[in-house]
Scaffold this motif. Structure first.
Motif, PDB file in Angstrom:
ATOM      1  N   ASN A 130       0.859  -1.196   0.000  1.00 28.36           N
ATOM      2  CA  ASN A 130       0.000   0.000   0.000  1.00 28.36           C
ATOM      3  C   ASN A 130       0.891   1.240   0.000  1.00 28.36           C
ATOM      4  O   ASN A 130       1.475   1.609   1.026  1.00 28.36           O
ATOM      5  N   LEU A 131       0.985   1.885  -1.165  1.00 20.60           N
ATOM      6  CA  LEU A 131       1.785   3.099  -1.331  1.00 20.60           C
ATOM      7  C   LEU A 131       0.921   4.285  -1.725  1.00 20.60           C
ATOM      8  O   LEU A 131       1.442   5.339  -2.109  1.00 20.60           O
ATOM      9  N   GLY A 132      -0.370   4.138  -1.623  1.00 18.98           N
ATOM     10  CA  GLY A 132      -1.278   5.164  -2.117  1.00 18.98           C
ATOM     11  C   GLY A 132      -1.225   6.462  -1.338  1.00 18.98           C
ATOM     12  O   GLY A 132      -0.745   6.541  -0.201  1.00 18.98           O
ATOM     13  N   LEU A 133      -1.731   7.532  -1.982  1.00 18.49           N
ATOM     14  CA  LEU A 133      -1.838   8.850  -1.366  1.00 18.49           C
ATOM     15  C   LEU A 133      -0.497   9.361  -0.865  1.00 18.49           C
ATOM     16  O   LEU A 133      -0.330   9.749   0.287  1.00 18.49           O
ATOM     17  N   ALA A 177      -3.468   7.682  -6.319  1.00 19.68           N
ATOM     18  CA  ALA A 177      -3.299   9.050  -5.828  1.00 19.68           C
ATOM     19  C   ALA A 177      -1.830   9.398  -5.636  1.00 19.68           C
ATOM     20  O   ALA A 177      -1.391   9.842  -4.570  1.00 19.68           O
ATOM     21  N   ASN A 178      -1.041   9.176  -6.688  1.00 18.68           N
ATOM     22  CA  ASN A 178       0.344   9.621  -6.743  1.00 18.68           C
ATOM     23  C   ASN A 178       0.536  10.368  -8.063  1.00 18.68           C
ATOM     24  O   ASN A 178      -0.433  10.848  -8.664  1.00 18.68           O
ATOM     25  N   LEU A 232      -5.647   4.202  -9.414  1.00 16.72           N
ATOM     26  CA  LEU A 232      -6.394   5.407  -9.787  1.00 16.72           C
ATOM     27  C   LEU A 232      -5.606   6.675  -9.489  1.00 16.72           C
ATOM     28  O   LEU A 232      -4.672   6.678  -8.684  1.00 16.72           O
ATOM     29  N   LEU A 233      -6.010   7.770 -10.118  1.00 20.03           N
ATOM     30  CA  LEU A 233      -5.460   9.091  -9.864  1.00 20.03           C
ATOM     31  C   LEU A 233      -3.944   9.150 -10.066  1.00 20.03           C
ATOM     32  O   LEU A 233      -3.177   9.510  -9.180  1.00 20.03           O
ATOM     33  N   ASN A 234      -3.516   8.777 -11.277  1.00 18.83           N
ATOM     34  CA  ASN A 234      -2.127   8.919 -11.675  1.00 18.83           C
ATOM     35  C   ASN A 234      -2.085   9.432 -13.108  1.00 18.83           C
ATOM     36  O   ASN A 234      -3.074   9.959 -13.622  1.00 18.83           O
ATOM     37  N   GLN A 235      -0.952   9.263 -13.756  1.00 20.84           N
ATOM     38  CA  GLN A 235      -0.788   9.665 -15.155  1.00 20.84           C
ATOM     39  C   GLN A 235      -0.408   8.455 -16.002  1.00 20.84           C
ATOM     40  O   GLN A 235       0.273   8.583 -17.021  1.00 20.84           O
ATOM     41  N   LEU A 236      -0.878   7.281 -15.608  1.00 23.21           N
ATOM     42  CA  LEU A 236      -0.533   6.044 -16.293  1.00 23.21           C
ATOM     43  C   LEU A 236      -1.293   5.928 -17.610  1.00 23.21           C
ATOM     44  O   LEU A 236      -2.380   6.475 -17.755  1.00 23.21           O
TER      45      LEU A 236
END
Length: 836
Positions: A110-113, A137-138, A160-164
Motif C-alpha cells: 500500500n503506497l497510495g496517497l 493518488a500519486n 487510480l489518480l495517476n498519469q498512467l
C-alpha cells in the motif's frame, strides 16, 4: 511510550504502545511486537530509517496515515520476510524502488496517497504472492508492466489518480482470475474494454472512469454475479446510436449492483425497457452528459433505494414523473440541461431527504412549488433558465446554501426573508422581472460569496450596510434602475468582481479595494458617475466655483480643449479693474453687433457659479481671425442639437494689456477630442484610453446626425468645412459633439454660398480631410467626403496624413484594396481588446 521485551530463542522483540498525544519524530528506533509488527500512529514524522534491515524477522510494517517524508529506502528490499507494507497516506516522494521486488513474501503493498513519481518498476511483477496492490493518488506515469497483470493472486488492483497510460490486456480477466477490486480511473488509458473481464467472475468493483477508452461496453458483464460497482464514465465510449446501451440488458443478473456510472460518453438512443430489470439495490445511477433521448421511462420507479439519480445534460423530453416521490432515500436529483417541460410536480416535496435539486436549462413552467419547503435538508436548488413565473418562496429554504433562479420570469420583489438564509453562499436571481428595492436584510447573509441580481428592475439605492458581507467575492447589480451613490463600504469587502453598469448611479466612484482593479469592476452606463481610477475613463468630479469675500473675487477653473489654442482665462473682474486703473475707454461693443445678438456681457459670466466651461480664445494676430470669429458666432447663434457643442456666449473686450480680446465660451466636454482617443499621446497620462467597436460606431452615428441637422434642418443650411477628429468632442457619456465652426459657410435659400457671411481664412478644410468638391462648389458633398475619411480613420486607426500615404496612395484606397478578404487585417486592433 512503553517498551517491553520478550525473548524467543536469540531474538529480541519490543512491544510499542503510543500513549502520548504530542508529535513524535521517528529516530530509527526499532520497535516490533512479539508478532513481528511495526506499529504506527499519526504521531510519526520524519524519514523512514534505512537501518530497518536490523529487523530481518519483520513481517508487518504499518506507517499508514502519518507525516513521513523523503524516499522509500532501497534497503527495505532486504526484509525478506515482510508480508505487509503499509506506508500509504504520507508525504513520501521519489520513485518506487525496484528493490521491493525482492521481497518475495510480500502480500500487501500500500503506497497510495503519496507523491511518488516515475514508473511502476517491472520488478514488482515478481511478487507472485501479492494480493493487494494500491499505488493510487500519486504522480506515477508510463505503462503498467505486463508482468503485473500476471500475478494471479491479485484481488485488489488500485492505480487510480495517476498519469498512467497504455491499453488493457485482452486477457486481463483470465490472468487475474481472483480479482475483486479493479480501480484504474483518472488516468490516460486508451483502447477498448477487454471482453475477458467477465472471466474474472469474483469482480465486485470495476472503475475505469476518466480515461480515453473507446468502443462499446462488453455485453456479457452480466456474468459477474457479485458486481456491485460498474463505472465507465468520462470516456469516449459509444457511438451515439440505439445499440450503445445494450450492455444494460446483460446487467439484469447483477443483483448486487449498487452503483452504475456511465456518464460523459457518446451513448445515444433512448433508455431500453430492460433497465427495469436492474438490481433493486441500485443506489447511485449516473447517466448524465450523453445524447440520450426520449421520455424518462416508468421503469425507473422500481429503484426505490436510489440516493443519487443524475440524468442531466441529455435530450430527455416530456415531464418530470410524479412517481419520483417513491424515491424516499433520494438525496440528489439532477435533471438539468434537458428538454423537459410542464410543471415541477409538487410531489417533489415528498422527497424529504433531498439535499440537491438541479433542474436548470429546461422548459419548465409554472411556479416554484411551495412543497419544496418539506425538503428540510435541501441545500442546493438550481432551476435557472426555465420559464418559471410567480414569486420567490425564499422562506421555504432556511438551510439553503446555493439558490440559482436566474433567467426565468419570476416577478415581485426579493423577499426580506432573504436575511434568514444564514448559511447561503451563492444567490443568483438575475435575468428575471423582479422589482422593488434590494432588501437591506441581505446584509444578514454573512456567509454570502456570490450575489447576482443583474437584469431585473430593482430600484432605489444600494443597501448601506454591505460592510457585514465580509466573504462577498462576486457581486453583479448591472442593468437595473438603481440610483444614488456607491456605498464606500464596498471598497472594504473582499470583492474580486463588481459590476454596477447600466444603472442610474451618481457621484464619486471609490478608489480602494476592488475599485483599484479596472479589470475587476464595471461602471459603464451610469451617466452621472465621476472620479475613480484613471483606467475607468470617467469624467473628473466637478470642481465647484464659488464667490469669496466682500470683493466678490471669483476663482474660475477653465479647461482648455485639446488641439485648440487656449489658455487659462483670468477673472473678468480683474479685467474691469485694470481698465479702470489705466483709465482707458472700454471697447466692449463690436461693430457687427447684429451678428452676435446672443452676446452676454462679461460681468454676466462672473455671476455663473459651479460651472466648468471651455474657452476658445482667438489668436487675433492671425490673418482673418476676426472675420472667423464673426462667422463662427453667426453660425452658432442659431443652432441647437445634442451632437453639436453648446455655446454659452461670445466675448469681445480689452485684456489687461490693453489688447483686443475675443473668445467663445463653450460647454465643457469632459472626455476631450476624438483625436486624443484615436491617437493618444505616448506622454499623455490617459494613454490607456481606448474605444471599442460599439463606441466607435455610436460616435460615427452621432457625427452623421450632426451633419444631417446642419445640412437639412437649419433655417439656412450650414456647411462645416473642417470636419476631422480634433473637431469632434466627447462628453462624459461619450456622446460626440461637432465643434469649431470657424470655417463654416452659410448657404442661402437657393443653396448658393453666402459670400458675405463666411470666413476667408485660407483654404477651406484640413489637409487629408478636405475634399476636391470644395473647389468645385459641391460644399455639402465636401462635408460628406470629410466624414467618410473620419470614419475610415476611426476604424483603421490611421490618419489620412500617415507617411505611408504618398504618390497617389491614400486612406480610402488603402481600405478599398483590403475589401473584403483582408478587412480584419486593416481594422485598428484596439477596436477588439484582447482578453487578459
Amino acid at each position: 511510550m512503553i517498551l517491553s521485551t520478550s525473548a524467543t530463542g536469540k531474538e529480541l522483540h519490543a512491544a510499542i504502545s503510543i500513549k502520548e498525544s504530542r508529535p513524535w519524530t521517528y529516530k530509527a528506533i526499532l520497535c516490533v511486537d512479539p508478532y513481528h509488527h511495526m506499529l504506527a500512529t499519526s504521531a510519526f514524522s520524519g524519514r523512514i530509517p534505512s537501518n530497518l534491515t536490523n529487523c530481518p524477522e519483520l513481517r508487518v510494517m504499518d506507517f499508514i496515515q502519518n507525516k513521513l517524508i523523503g524516499n522509500i529506502p532501497v534497503e527495505l528490499g532486504s526484509l525478506r520476510k515482510l508480508e505487509k507494507l503499509y506506508i500509504g497516506e504520507n508525504n513520501l516522494t521519489g520513485g518506487i524502488p525496484p528493490s521491493l521486488g525482492n521481497i518475495s513474501s510480500l502480500q500487501v503493498l500500500n503506497l497510495g496517497l503519496n507523491n511518488f513519481v516515475g514508473n511502476i518498476p517491472d520488478e514488482i511483477g515478481r511478487l507472485q504472492r501479492l494480493s493487494f496492490f494500491h499505488v493510487g493518488a500519486n504522480n506515477l506515469s508510463g505503462m503498467i508492466p505486463y508482468s503485473l497483470y500476471n500475478i494471479s493472486a491479485l484481488s485488489t488492483f488500485s492505480i487510480l489518480l495517476n498519469q498512467l497510460n497504455g491499453t488493457l490486456p485482452d486477457n486481463i480477466g483470465l490472468t487475474l482470475p481472483n480479482l475483486r477490486f479493479l480501480s484504474m480511473s483518472v488516468n490516460k488509458f486508451f483502447g477498448s474494454i477487454p471482453v475477458s473481464l467477465s472471466n474474472a467472475s469474483r469482480l465486485e468493483t470495476i472503475d475505469l472512469s476518466y480515461n480515453k477508452l473507446v468502443g462499446q461496453v462488453p455485453t456479457d458483464l452480466g456474468n459477474l454475479l457479485d458486481l456491485q460497482w460498474l463505472g465507465v464514465g468520462q470516456n469516449n465510449l459509444g457511438s451515439n446510436n440505439s445499440k450503445d446501451l445494450d450492455f444494460l440488458t446483460s446487467l439484469k443478473n447483477c443483483t448486487k449492483l449498487e452503483i452504475l456510472e456511465f456518464s460523459s460518453n457518446n451513448f445515444g438512443g433512448s433508455l431500453p425497457n430492460s433497465i427495469r430489470n436492474l438490481s433493486m439495490q441500485l443506489s447511485k445511477l449516473y447517466l448524465n452528459d450523453n445524447q440520450l433521448s426520449g421520455i424518462i421511462p416508468t421503469a425507473f420507479e422500481n429503484f426505490i433505494n436510489l440516493t443519487i439519480l443524475n440524468m442531466a445534460n441529455n435530450l430527455f423530453t416530456g415531464s418530470i414523473p410524479a412517481y419520483f416521490m417513491k424515491f424516499q432515500k433520494l438525496g440528489g436529483l439532477f435533471l438539468g440541461g434537458n428538454r423537459l417541460s410542464g410543471h415541477i410536480p409538487s410531489s417533489i416535496g415528498d422527497l424529504t431527504q433531498l439535499v440537491v435539486l438541479y433542474l436548470s436549462r429546461n422548459n419548465l413552467e409554472g411556479s416554484i412549488p411551495s412543497s419544496l419547503g418539506n425538503c428540510k435538508y435541501l441545500q442546493s436548488l438550481e432551476i435557472s433558465t426555465n420559464n418559471l413565473g410567480g414569486v420567490i418562496p425564499i422562506s421555504h429554504f432556511p438551510q439553503i446554501l446555493v439558490l440559482s433562479l436566474a433567467q426565468n420570469s419570476l416577478n415581485g420583489t426579493l423577499p426580506v426573508e432573504v436575511g434568514n438564509l444564514k448559511n447561503i453562499f451563492y444567490l443568483d436571481v438575475s435575468e428575471n422581472n423582479l422589482s422593488g428595492e434590494i432588501p437591506r436584510t441581505i446584509s444578514d447573509c454573512l456567509t454570502l460569496e456570490n450575489l447576482y441580481l443583474q437584469g431585473n428592475s430593482f430600484q432605489g439605492t444600494l443597501p448601506p450596510s454591505w460592510a457585514s458581507l465580509r466573504g462577498l467575492q462576486y457581486l453583479d447589480l448591472s442593468r437595473n434602475n438603481l440610483s444614488g451613490t456607491i456605498p464606500k463600504d464596498l471598497q472594504n469587502l473582499s470583492l474580486l468582481y463588481l459590476n454596477l453598469s447600466f444603472n442610474n448611479l451618481e457621484g464619486e466612484v471609490p478608489t480602494e479595494g476592488v475599485f483599484r482593479n479596472a479589470s475587476g469592476i464595471s461602471v459603464t452606463g451610469n451617466k452621472k458617475l465621476c472620479g475613480g481610477i484613471l483606467e475607468l475613463q470617467l469624467q473628473a468630479c466637478d470642481i465647484k466655483v464659488k464667490k469669496r469675500g466682500k470683493s466678490h473675487a471669483l476663482k474660475l477653473t477653465v479647461i482648455i480643449v485639446c488641439g485648440i489654442l487656449c489658455f487659462l482665462l483670468s477673472s473678468l473682474f480683474l479685467v474691469l479693474y485694470w481698465r479702470r486703473k489705466s483709465k482707458k475707454k472700454s471697447s466692449s461693443t463690436l461693430s457687427n453687433t447684429e451678428l452676435i445678438s446672443k452676446y452676454i456681457k462679461e460681468t454676466e459670466i462672473v455671476d455663473q457659479e459651479e460651472m466648468i466651461i471651455a474657452v476658445k480664445v482667438l489668436n487675433l494676430q492671425q490673418k482673418g481671425a476676426s472675420k472667423s470669429f464673426i462667422a463662427e458666432c453667426n453660425v452658432l447663434r442659431n443652432i441647437r442639437h445634442r451632437n453639436l457643442v453648446k455655446t454659452l456666449t461670445c466675448c469681445a473686450s480689452i485684456d489687461y494689456k490693453g489688447n483686443e480680446f475675443k473668445a467663445i465660451v463653450f460647454e465643457f466636454m469632459a472626455n476631450g477630442s476624438l483625436e486624443n482617443w484615436l491617437h493618444p499621446n505616448i506622454d499623455n497620462e490617459n494613454q490607456s484610453r481606448n474605444l471599442n467597436l460599439l463606441q466607435r460606431l455610436i460616435i460615427a452615428i452621432d457625427v452623421a446626425s450632426a451633419l444631417h441637422y446642419l445640412h437639412e434642418y437649419c433655417k439656412r443650411p450650414i456647411i462645416h468645412c473642417d470636419l476631422k477628429p480634433s473637431n469632434v468632442l466627447l462628453d462624459n457619456d461619450m456622446i460626440a459633439h461637432v465643434s469649431d465652426f470657424g470655417l463654416a459657410r452659410l448657404l442661402s435659400a437657393t443653396n448658393d454660398v453666402s459670400q458675405n457671411q463666411t470666413s476667408t481664412v485660407g483654404i477651406k478644410g484640413s489637409i487629408g480631410y478636405a475634399a476636391p468638391e470644395y473647389g468645385a462648389g459641391g460644399v455639402k458633398e465636401g462635408d460628406v467626403y470629410s466624414y467618410g475619411i473620419l470614419v475610415l480613420e476611426m476604424f483603421t486607426g490611421r490618419r489620412p496624413t500617415d507617411k505611408m500615404f504618398k504618390d497617389g496612395f491614400n486612406l480610402h484606397n488603402f481600405v478599398r484594396m483590403a475589401l473584403p478578404e483582408r478587412l480584419v487585417q486593416i481594422v485598428d486592433p484596439k477596436t477588439f481588446p484582447q482578453e487578459k
